[in-house]
Structure formats: structure tokens, C-alpha cells
Design an enzyme around this catalytic site. Structure first.
Site, PDB file in Angstrom:
ATOM      1  N   THR A   1      10.015   5.101  36.624  1.00  0.00           N
ATOM      2  CA  THR A   1       8.621   4.450  36.189  1.00  0.00           C
ATOM      3  C   THR A   1       8.211   3.933  36.632  1.00  0.00           C
ATOM      4  O   THR A   1       7.465   3.531  37.446  1.00  0.00           O
ATOM      5  CB  THR A   1       9.684   4.098  34.287  1.00  0.00           C
ATOM      6  OG1 THR A   1      10.216   4.215  33.924  1.00  0.00           O
ATOM      7  CG2 THR A   1       8.518   2.998  33.669  1.00  0.00           C
TER       8      THR A   1
ATOM      9  N   ARG B   1      14.381  10.548  22.480  1.00  0.00           N
ATOM     10  CA  ARG B   1      14.833   9.236  22.276  1.00  0.00           C
ATOM     11  C   ARG B   1      13.761   8.685  23.331  1.00  0.00           C
ATOM     12  O   ARG B   1      12.866   9.085  24.008  1.00  0.00           O
ATOM     13  CB  ARG B   1      16.257   8.803  24.181  1.00  0.00           C
ATOM     14  CG  ARG B   1      16.025   7.701  24.039  1.00  0.00           C
ATOM     15  CD  ARG B   1      15.945   6.892  25.536  1.00  0.00           C
ATOM     16  NE  ARG B   1      16.141   5.725  25.872  1.00  0.00           N
ATOM     17  CZ  ARG B   1      15.162   5.165  27.044  1.00  0.00           C
ATOM     18  NH1 ARG B   1      13.878   6.055  27.403  1.00  0.00           N
ATOM     19  NH2 ARG B   1      15.253   4.166  26.983  1.00  0.00           N
ATOM     20  N   VAL B   2      12.431   7.404  22.937  1.00  0.00           N
ATOM     21  CA  VAL B   2      11.834   6.709  23.093  1.00  0.00           C
ATOM     22  C   VAL B   2      12.280   5.427  23.588  1.00  0.00           C
ATOM     23  O   VAL B   2      13.206   4.484  22.920  1.00  0.00           O
ATOM     24  CB  VAL B   2      10.207   6.969  22.280  1.00  0.00           C
ATOM     25  CG1 VAL B   2       9.672   5.777  22.698  1.00  0.00           C
ATOM     26  CG2 VAL B   2      10.479   7.861  21.267  1.00  0.00           C
TER      27      VAL B   2
HETATM   28  N1  ASP Z   1      11.954   1.969  30.967  1.00  0.00           N
HETATM   29  C1  ASP Z   1      12.287   3.052  31.054  1.00  0.00           C
HETATM   30  C2  ASP Z   1      12.642   3.672  29.792  1.00  0.00           C
HETATM   31  O1  ASP Z   1      13.706   3.130  28.996  1.00  0.00           O
HETATM   32  C3  ASP Z   1      13.027   3.733  32.052  1.00  0.00           C
HETATM   33  C4  ASP Z   1      12.430   2.675  33.691  1.00  0.00           C
HETATM   34  O2  ASP Z   1      11.628   2.012  33.844  1.00  0.00           O
HETATM   35  O3  ASP Z   1      13.870   2.660  34.012  1.00  0.00           O
HETATM   36  O4  ASP Z   1      12.576   4.683  29.521  1.00  0.00           O
END
Ligand code: ASP
Length: 311
Positions: free
Chosen positions: A168, A196-197
């Protein structure tokens, strides 16, 4: 006090060993981070605002297939790409977010458009895509978002029946006018269910900014970060407990650990230009540049010491 401007960015955090990440790939990540950092830093140096800087930095990573946002977004179990993104202006405390949106080249720009050109804070799914179309944002066909690497990751995740995530992207900035801003953008988790969020577009979870206190952008286990409201927790610990950024960051990492699992990682900047990189993984793709000082850019935990902490 001398005016300060500073930008810090992350390209995700994960548990990998040095052997798992080839030197070529490391170099590519470093270049990607450098490009994103400089895109935001030049805006700050020229007197621009923090909001423009974080958007530019995130745009740069969204356009880079290495990172899990925009072009390099992870694939869901249904072989689709769905994006979550949010941006917050610390000056006005306005925020914009999108979730589960497809086809939009730069989801963070869409989040900003929601903030500035709608009466809402968050738009999701087809409604968000329609809003992007109506506001002439660049849309791309499915093929644009598919990379061999993402296909491979999905195949592996399906084989292991796992849902994993990393990379991310996010940015936090302080401009020379004293404004803070934060932005986070993600393709979510590999093999996540369609719809999914995660935490990234949730104001107070994956992103938060308030000129008086702090700007934060998170990455890590979305389900955990969401329940521990990590970004707002950092804010609250500073605001109500009076903790300096470094201590607030430490406490936000551990609070309710007995009940909430999952890795929490974030970057933050306070109104005096202190920057914190908090992560519990073996690596966080990260970089920072304050005023005309040399760039700090690092991947591995061992490189932590080379970052000068609070002044
Ligand atoms: N936090 C992000 C999510 O859950 C994934 C990530 O940061 O790796 O979508």
C-alpha cells in the site's frame, strides 16, 4: 522559528528477508520511492501546499506497477482490481475517500475530487467510478492493471488459500505555511473477497490529518488497523495525553494488542516537522526529505538507526 517543509512517504511494509528481494528489485523500489518523494518535495520547495504534495507523491506510486496501488493493484479472488484511497487536509479537516472502485487510474485523485467537488466524504464501487467519469478523471481498461507479478501472487495465494497484503502507498507532508496533509492508496489484499474494504480509505484508521497535531498514513493488516483506529489513535494520544509524536507512535503500535492482532505500520509528521516511521515488519519501503537536507531512503529495519528521530 525557521519555516520547515517536509514530506515522508511509504510504499508498504512487509515481512521479507533480504534474500527474497533481489538487488534489482530493491533498486527498482528505491528508484520508485525517490521519484515519488521528489514529486511531492518539489511542490513543497516551491511554496506549494501539503495536499498537492501528498497527492503528487501518491500518484507517482500509483503509476508505478511495483506498488500495490493504481497500476500495480493486487487482484481479488475474482481476478479483479478494486482500489481504496483517502486523503485528508489538516488545515480544513476535510477529507475524501473512495472504496472498491475499479478502472480509475489514480484513486487518490478521485478521493480528492470527492472531497472538493461533492457534498460527501466517501463514495464506493460503481458510484465512485461514475463520479470519476463525470469529473473527467482518467479511466483504464482492466488490462492496464494486470501485471504478471500480480497474476503470480494471486495464483500462489489461491494455492495456499491465503489472503496477504503489502505495498500500500502513502504520504504525509508539512508545507512551509504550516499545513499538514495525509494520503493513503491501496489495491487491498491479494485474494481478498470482491467488495472487501480495508483501513486505507477509513478516515481515522488508515489516514488522518489535523494541522494542530499530526498527519498519519498507515499500511499493514487492514482488519486490525481498522479496529484500533491507528491514525486517529496517534492523534488522540498527542492531543489528549500530550505525548510527543515518537511516544504516541510507540503507544499506538501496542494499544489493545491483546485483543487486536495484525501488523500496524505507519508514517507520521507533526507540525514542527518531526517525522516518525513506525513499523513492526522486517521492512518498510520509506523515504523522507526535509527542507534542502539530504534524502533519507530505506527499506530494511536495520537501517532504522540512520533516521534521525525527534529533535
Ligand atoms: N492496509 C491495506 C489493506 O488492508 C493493506 C496493506 O497496507 O498492505 O487493504
Amino acid at each position: 522559528m525557521e519555516n520547515k517543509w517536509v514530506i515522508a512517504i511509504h510504499g508498504g511494509a512487509e515481512n521479507q528477508s533480504k534474500e527474497e528481494l533481489s538487488e534489482t528489485k530493491q533498486a527498482a523500489y528505491e528508484q520508485g520511492l525517490e521519484n515519488a518523494l521528489m514529486a511531492g518535495w518539489h511542490i513543497l520547495k516551491n511554496g506549494g501546499n501539503a495536499l498537492d504534495a501528498v497527492e503528487a507523491a501518491v500518484n507517482s506510486m500509483e503509476n508505478n506497477p511495483l506498488f500495490n496501488a493504481g497500476k500495480g493493484g493486487s487482484l481479488t479472488s475474482a481476478h479483479t482490481t478494486e482500489f481504496d484511497a483517502a486523503i485528508m487536509d489538516g488545515k480544513t479537516m476535510q477529507a475524501g475517500a473512495v472504496a472498491g472502485v475499479q478502472h480509475v487510474k489514480n484513486p487518490i485523485t478521485l478521493a480528492r475530487a470527492v472531497m472538493e467537488q461533492s457534498k460527501h466524504v466517501m463514495l464506493v464501487g460503481p458510484g465512485a467510478e461514475e463520479f470519476a467519469r463525470d469529473h473527467h478523471l482518467e479511466l483504464k481498461a482492466d488490462a492496464y492493471f494486470l501485471t504478471d507479478e500480480k497474476e503470480k501472487s494471486l495464483k500462489e495465494a489461491k494455492k495456499e488459500a491465503s489472503v496477504t497484503g503489502h505495498d500500500t502507498v502513502g504520504a504525509v507532508a508539512l508545507d512551509m505555511h504550516g499545513n499538514l496533509a495525509a494520503a493513503t492508496s491501496t489495491g487491498g489484499l491479494v485474494n481478498q473477497l470482491p467488495g472487501r474494504v480495508g483501513d486505507s480509505p477509513i478516515i481515522g484508521s488508515g489516514v488522518y490529518a489535523n494541522n494542530d497535531v499530526v498527519a498519519v498514513s498507515c499500511t499493514g493488516d487492514g482488519e486490525g488497523i481498522m479496529r484500533s483506529n491507528v491514525a486517529h489513535e496517534v492523534y488522540a494520544l498527542m492531543k489528549y495525553k500530550g505525548l510527543p509524536l515518537k511516544e504516541a507512535a510507540k503507544e499506538a503500535m501496542t494499544i489493545y494488542r491483546d485483543r487486536i492482532e495484525g501488523d500496524r505500520n505507519f508514517i507520521a509528521v507533526d507540525p514542527t516537522g518531526n517525522v516518525e516511521f513506525s513499523f513492526e515488519t522486517s521492512l518498510m519501503f520509506r523515504a523522507c526529505k526535509r527542507n534542502d537536507e539530504p534524502t533519507y531512503l530505506a527499506l530494511w529495519r536495520e537501517e532504522e538507526d540512520s533516521w534521525e528521530k525527534e529533535e
